[in-house]
Design an enzyme around this catalytic site. Sequence first.
Site, PDB file in Angstrom:
ATOM      1  N   HIS A 156       3.035   2.973   2.482  1.00 15.25           N
ATOM      2  CA  HIS A 156       3.390   2.953   1.069  1.00 15.25           C
ATOM      3  C   HIS A 156       4.264   4.281   0.753  1.00 15.25           C
ATOM      4  O   HIS A 156       5.128   4.360   0.010  1.00 15.25           O
ATOM      5  CB  HIS A 156       2.490   2.709  -0.056  1.00 15.25           C
ATOM      6  CG  HIS A 156       1.791   1.344   0.372  1.00 15.25           C
ATOM      7  ND1 HIS A 156       0.452   1.093   0.664  1.00 15.25           N
ATOM      8  CD2 HIS A 156       2.308   0.107  -0.359  1.00 15.25           C
ATOM      9  CE1 HIS A 156       0.064  -0.238   0.731  1.00 15.25           C
ATOM     10  NE2 HIS A 156       1.131  -0.925   0.295  1.00 15.25           N
ATOM     11  N   GLY A 166       8.558  -3.062   2.852  1.00 11.66           N
ATOM     12  CA  GLY A 166       8.552  -2.604   4.232  1.00 11.66           C
ATOM     13  C   GLY A 166       8.851  -3.785   5.096  1.00 11.66           C
ATOM     14  O   GLY A 166       8.719  -4.923   4.528  1.00 11.66           O
ATOM     15  N   ASP A 188       6.052  -6.621   6.511  1.00 11.69           N
ATOM     16  CA  ASP A 188       6.094  -7.880   5.857  1.00 11.69           C
ATOM     17  C   ASP A 188       7.554  -8.607   5.996  1.00 11.69           C
ATOM     18  O   ASP A 188       8.278  -8.754   4.871  1.00 11.69           O
ATOM     19  CB  ASP A 188       5.695  -8.002   4.463  1.00 11.69           C
ATOM     20  CG  ASP A 188       4.344  -7.544   4.490  1.00 11.69           C
ATOM     21  OD1 ASP A 188       3.256  -8.207   5.155  1.00 11.69           O
ATOM     22  OD2 ASP A 188       3.879  -6.496   3.898  1.00 11.69           O
ATOM     23  N   SER A 220      -1.443  -1.323   7.245  1.00 12.97           N
ATOM     24  CA  SER A 220      -1.772  -2.444   6.533  1.00 12.97           C
ATOM     25  C   SER A 220      -3.109  -2.199   5.545  1.00 12.97           C
ATOM     26  O   SER A 220      -4.047  -1.534   6.058  1.00 12.97           O
ATOM     27  CB  SER A 220      -2.261  -3.669   7.187  1.00 12.97           C
ATOM     28  OG  SER A 220      -2.763  -4.430   6.393  1.00 12.97           O
ATOM     29  N   SER A 221      -2.880  -2.493   4.271  1.00 16.33           N
ATOM     30  CA  SER A 221      -4.161  -2.415   3.595  1.00 16.33           C
ATOM     31  C   SER A 221      -5.282  -2.987   4.024  1.00 16.33           C
ATOM     32  O   SER A 221      -6.658  -2.708   3.832  1.00 16.33           O
ATOM     33  CB  SER A 221      -3.894  -2.857   2.003  1.00 16.33           C
ATOM     34  OG  SER A 221      -2.748  -2.168   1.498  1.00 16.33           O
TER      35      SER A 221
HETATM   36  O1  PAF Z   1       4.007  -6.733  -0.271  1.00 15.03           O
HETATM   37  C1  PAF Z   1       3.230  -6.541  -1.085  1.00 15.03           C
HETATM   38  O2  PAF Z   1       2.177  -5.763  -1.388  1.00 15.03           O
HETATM   39  C2  PAF Z   1       3.255  -7.800  -2.249  1.00 15.03           C
HETATM   40  O3  PAF Z   1       3.595  -9.045  -1.542  1.00 15.03           O
HETATM   41  C3  PAF Z   1       4.193  -7.632  -3.310  1.00 15.03           C
HETATM   42  C4  PAF Z   1       5.564  -7.295  -2.858  1.00 15.03           C
HETATM   43  C5  PAF Z   1       3.747  -6.367  -3.841  1.00 15.03           C
HETATM   44  C6  PAF Z   1       4.106  -8.642  -4.371  1.00 15.03           C
HETATM   45  O4  PAF Z   1       2.957  -8.668  -4.855  1.00 15.03           O
END
Ligand code: PAF
Length: 289
Positions: A37, A148, A151, A186-187
Amino acid sequence: MRVVSTKAELEAGLVELRRQPGRVALVPTMGALHAGHEALIDAARDVADAVVVSIFVNPLQFGRGEDLASYPRTVDQDLARCAEHDVDVVFMPDFETVYPGGDPRVTIEPGALATELEGVSRPGHFQGVLTVVVKLFGLVGPDVAVFGTKDYQQLVLVRQCVSDLFLPVDILGVETVRDDDGLALSSRNRYLSDEERPAALALSRALRAGRQRAPAGAAAVLSAARVVLDDAPGMQTDYLELRAADLGPAPAKGDARLLVAARVGPTRLIDNMAVVLGGDAETAMQQGV
Ligand code: PAF
């Protein structure tokens, strides 16, 4: 840094930001922020003059039996990371602010691609993602929004949505950030136990093995990646697919994307890498093989 949660507070923050000329970037997140992030926020800062980060765990994109209730919530650490990276506004709405009155009357129908890859085991997921993303675009009105490539299918669908609905926002995709051992950040990595984490490395190993065979073409890429996944203990592969960069059918030659999803214990992980099919050894070297 302003931290706002209501629509009115957000609007006041945006009026303040818009007093200065320049572009406003939005980085939509669900919190539990990590270095991936931070890379999105830094990329946003590079292309815009002001950066808004949204933190909202969007119930609409979680299916029944998924991890909505247990999704990590780390607000204090998230705000500290945002402050360190010079974020101007953090928007942390509650459910009622994003979905006034409860279930949305209007949702975004993402089309056929949303039923493939992730969509097979997560029906409705991308409808939830695009609905909240379009709402956030409506609330923030960004000039550019940053997502990102981790995804990847989400990124492609957001681009399609923006293009099809003529939304006045540029979409910037930012390369996946990996731990030193190759695991894509990844979280959900925090769900992995000490025993599961080494097993999870098979995802990136498989993608690298596939990419290494890119000069030999699609079949060679898929079989090299498949061997790694099949040999990985404690891993259940959900899909391994080679597609075009826009997630259409893979071309015989040129830019493609290798995508994988697998379960390690109870945790479902995804990863992907760019591959240039039929390229020469030099191209493979440039891809970091
Ligand atoms: O990628 C994410 O964290 C989520 O899918 C997003 C884009 C914030 C939508 O909730």
